[in-house]
Design a protein around this motif. Sequence first.
Motif, PDB file in Angstrom:
ATOM      1  N   TRP A 125       0.829  -1.218   0.000  1.00  0.00           N
ATOM      2  CA  TRP A 125       0.000   0.000   0.000  1.00  0.00           C
ATOM      3  C   TRP A 125       0.858   1.260   0.000  1.00  0.00           C
ATOM      4  O   TRP A 125       0.487   2.268  -0.609  1.00  0.00           O
ATOM      5  CB  TRP A 125      -0.952  -0.014   1.193  1.00  0.00           C
ATOM      6  CG  TRP A 125      -2.082  -0.991   1.013  1.00  0.00           C
ATOM      7  CD1 TRP A 125      -2.589  -1.448  -0.170  1.00  0.00           C
ATOM      8  CD2 TRP A 125      -2.829  -1.635   2.043  1.00  0.00           C
ATOM      9  NE1 TRP A 125      -3.620  -2.343   0.061  1.00  0.00           N
ATOM     10  CE2 TRP A 125      -3.781  -2.476   1.416  1.00  0.00           C
ATOM     11  CE3 TRP A 125      -2.789  -1.598   3.431  1.00  0.00           C
ATOM     12  CZ2 TRP A 125      -4.698  -3.259   2.120  1.00  0.00           C
ATOM     13  CZ3 TRP A 125      -3.693  -2.379   4.153  1.00  0.00           C
ATOM     14  CH2 TRP A 125      -4.637  -3.198   3.497  1.00  0.00           C
ATOM     15  N   VAL A 126       2.000   1.217   0.666  1.00  0.00           N
ATOM     16  CA  VAL A 126       2.924   2.355   0.597  1.00  0.00           C
ATOM     17  C   VAL A 126       3.362   2.556  -0.852  1.00  0.00           C
ATOM     18  O   VAL A 126       3.399   3.683  -1.368  1.00  0.00           O
ATOM     19  CB  VAL A 126       4.144   2.136   1.517  1.00  0.00           C
ATOM     20  CG1 VAL A 126       5.235   3.168   1.224  1.00  0.00           C
ATOM     21  CG2 VAL A 126       3.731   2.212   2.985  1.00  0.00           C
ATOM     22  N   GLY A 127       3.683   1.449  -1.527  1.00  0.00           N
ATOM     23  CA  GLY A 127       4.033   1.537  -2.935  1.00  0.00           C
ATOM     24  C   GLY A 127       2.903   2.084  -3.781  1.00  0.00           C
ATOM     25  O   GLY A 127       3.128   2.874  -4.720  1.00  0.00           O
ATOM     26  N   LEU A 128       1.674   1.713  -3.439  1.00  0.00           N
ATOM     27  CA  LEU A 128       0.507   2.203  -4.178  1.00  0.00           C
ATOM     28  C   LEU A 128       0.335   3.702  -3.975  1.00  0.00           C
ATOM     29  O   LEU A 128       0.031   4.434  -4.933  1.00  0.00           O
ATOM     30  CB  LEU A 128      -0.742   1.449  -3.708  1.00  0.00           C
ATOM     31  CG  LEU A 128      -2.059   1.740  -4.422  1.00  0.00           C
ATOM     32  CD1 LEU A 128      -1.952   1.443  -5.916  1.00  0.00           C
ATOM     33  CD2 LEU A 128      -3.197   0.922  -3.788  1.00  0.00           C
ATOM     34  N   LEU A 129       0.528   4.177  -2.752  1.00  0.00           N
ATOM     35  CA  LEU A 129       0.419   5.616  -2.491  1.00  0.00           C
ATOM     36  C   LEU A 129       1.528   6.394  -3.200  1.00  0.00           C
ATOM     37  O   LEU A 129       1.297   7.501  -3.698  1.00  0.00           O
ATOM     38  CB  LEU A 129       0.465   5.875  -0.992  1.00  0.00           C
ATOM     39  CG  LEU A 129      -0.715   5.321  -0.167  1.00  0.00           C
ATOM     40  CD1 LEU A 129      -0.494   5.555   1.325  1.00  0.00           C
ATOM     41  CD2 LEU A 129      -2.017   5.943  -0.613  1.00  0.00           C
ATOM     42  N   VAL A 130       2.713   5.810  -3.254  1.00  0.00           N
ATOM     43  CA  VAL A 130       3.794   6.437  -4.012  1.00  0.00           C
ATOM     44  C   VAL A 130       3.424   6.524  -5.484  1.00  0.00           C
ATOM     45  O   VAL A 130       3.679   7.541  -6.152  1.00  0.00           O
ATOM     46  CB  VAL A 130       5.111   5.648  -3.830  1.00  0.00           C
ATOM     47  CG1 VAL A 130       6.180   6.135  -4.813  1.00  0.00           C
ATOM     48  CG2 VAL A 130       5.615   5.779  -2.398  1.00  0.00           C
TER      49      VAL A 130
END
Length: 447
Positions: A435-440
Motif C-alpha cells: 500500500w505504501v508503494g501504491l500511495l507512491v
Amino acid sequence: MLFAIIVAVTAMTYLLPAGLYERTEIDGQLRVVPDSYAQVSPTPVGPFAMFRAFPEGYRLATPVIFICLASALMFSVLERTQTIENAVGRLVYRMGTERSELLLVLLTFMYGLLGIMVGYENNIATVPIAVVVVLALGGDLVLAAGVSLGGMTVAFGLSPINPYTVGIGHEIAGLPLFSGWWLRSILCGGALAITAYYNVRYYRRLLADPASGIGRGLDTSGLALSRPLADYRITGRNWWLLGVFLAGLGVVLFGVFRLGFGINEISAVFLVVTTVSALTSGLTARDFTDSAMRAVAEMAPATFIIGMAATVKVIMEQGQIQDTISYGLAQALDGLPTYASAVGMSVGQSGINLLIPSGSGQALATLPVMIPLGRALELSPQISILAFQIGDGVTNLFNPSLGGLVAMLGVCRVPFDRWLRFILPLTGVLLVWAWVGLLVAVAVGYS
C-alpha cells in the motif's frame, strides 16, 4: 472453514440482488461492458442445489486436482528410491549447517523466481524439495511451507510480468504489455526480501526454542532425513532419476515459455517422468504400487478441498451475485478522495479475491469496471491495475478458496489453521509495504 464459506455464499444468493453486466467477446475472452450492470430475476440457490453444486465444482477443478495427483505419483518414486533424501543430505553436508540461513534466503528467492517465471500450480512438483531441505536444516513443516509457498505466492501475486492479472489488465486498458514494470519489480523484490527475513526470523526462534514451533507435532515421516549427514551418498541410480526429474522440469519450462503449455500438458509431463522413473528405478511393481497409492492417499485431502473451493464459484454463478459484488465495490469507491480510493480499491479487491480466487477471472470481471471508475477518481489505469494486483496477489497467502495454495499446504502436511498462525502477521506487513508503494504510485502519477 470452506464449508462455512460455501454456506455463507449460498445465503448471499438470497440476501443480495441478482445482477449481470453485459459481456462482449474480445480475442476469444468474454469481457464486461462498463456501465451495463442491471438487476435480473433472482435465482437463489437452495440447500439441495448447494450440495448439487459440489460435483460441478469438482468437475471444474479437475485439471488442478489431477496435476496434484500426477505430482504425488512422480515424487513417490523419488521418495521410495531415497533419491531426494540422498541428494538433500549430501547438499546440506557439503554446504554445512552454518550456512543454513543463507540457504533459506536463497530457497525463498528461488521459489519466488519460479512463481514469476513458471506460474503457481505448475510448481507443485518442486514443493517436496523444500520440505526435505528445511527439515534437514532443523526447521519444521510450517517453515518449509513459508519458504516454498510463501516465496512462490508473494512473487506470483506481485510479479511484474503476471499474464493473468497484469497482462489481462493491460490488454483491457490498452496499455503496452507489462509497462510500468519498474515499480512492480521494486514491490515484488522488496516483498520477497521481507518474506525471506520473516522465514529466517522464525527459523532462529525455532532453533532457540523448538517447543515454540507452530509445526510442532506434525507428521514428518518419510520426509525427514533418516541418518547422519556424513553418511549420505548419491548413487548412480539416484543421479539418473534426478536427471529424469530435472529433464522433466526443463520440458515444463520450455513448454510454458515456447509452446503455451497449460496445466494439462504439465500433468502429462509429470506422468511421463513417473513412467520413465518407475521403469528404471529398480523398484518391483508391488513396491511402486504401494508407494504410489500411499502418495495418492496423502494428497487426497488436499484434492478434496480444491473441489470445495471451486464450488464457491459455481454457487455464485448460479445465484448471479458475482457481478453484483463487483458493482457494489464500484459504488462504494465512487466519490472517495484519490489516495483513499486507490487503497480502497485494493482492499475491496482483497474481499472479492476470497470469493473469486481466479486472478484472470477477477481481472475480466472487475477491471473493465474499475479502470473507467479510476479515471473518474483521477487514478491512471496503471494505478487501478496495480491496486487490483495487490488486492488479489497478497491475500492469496491466506485464501482458503485458492486451490493451488490448499494443494501445496497438503504436500507440506500443514493444516490450514497452523498456516494462518504463521502467515497472517507476514501478510499484514506485506500489505502495508504494497500500500505504501501504491500511495507512491499515486503521488508520482504512475502511468
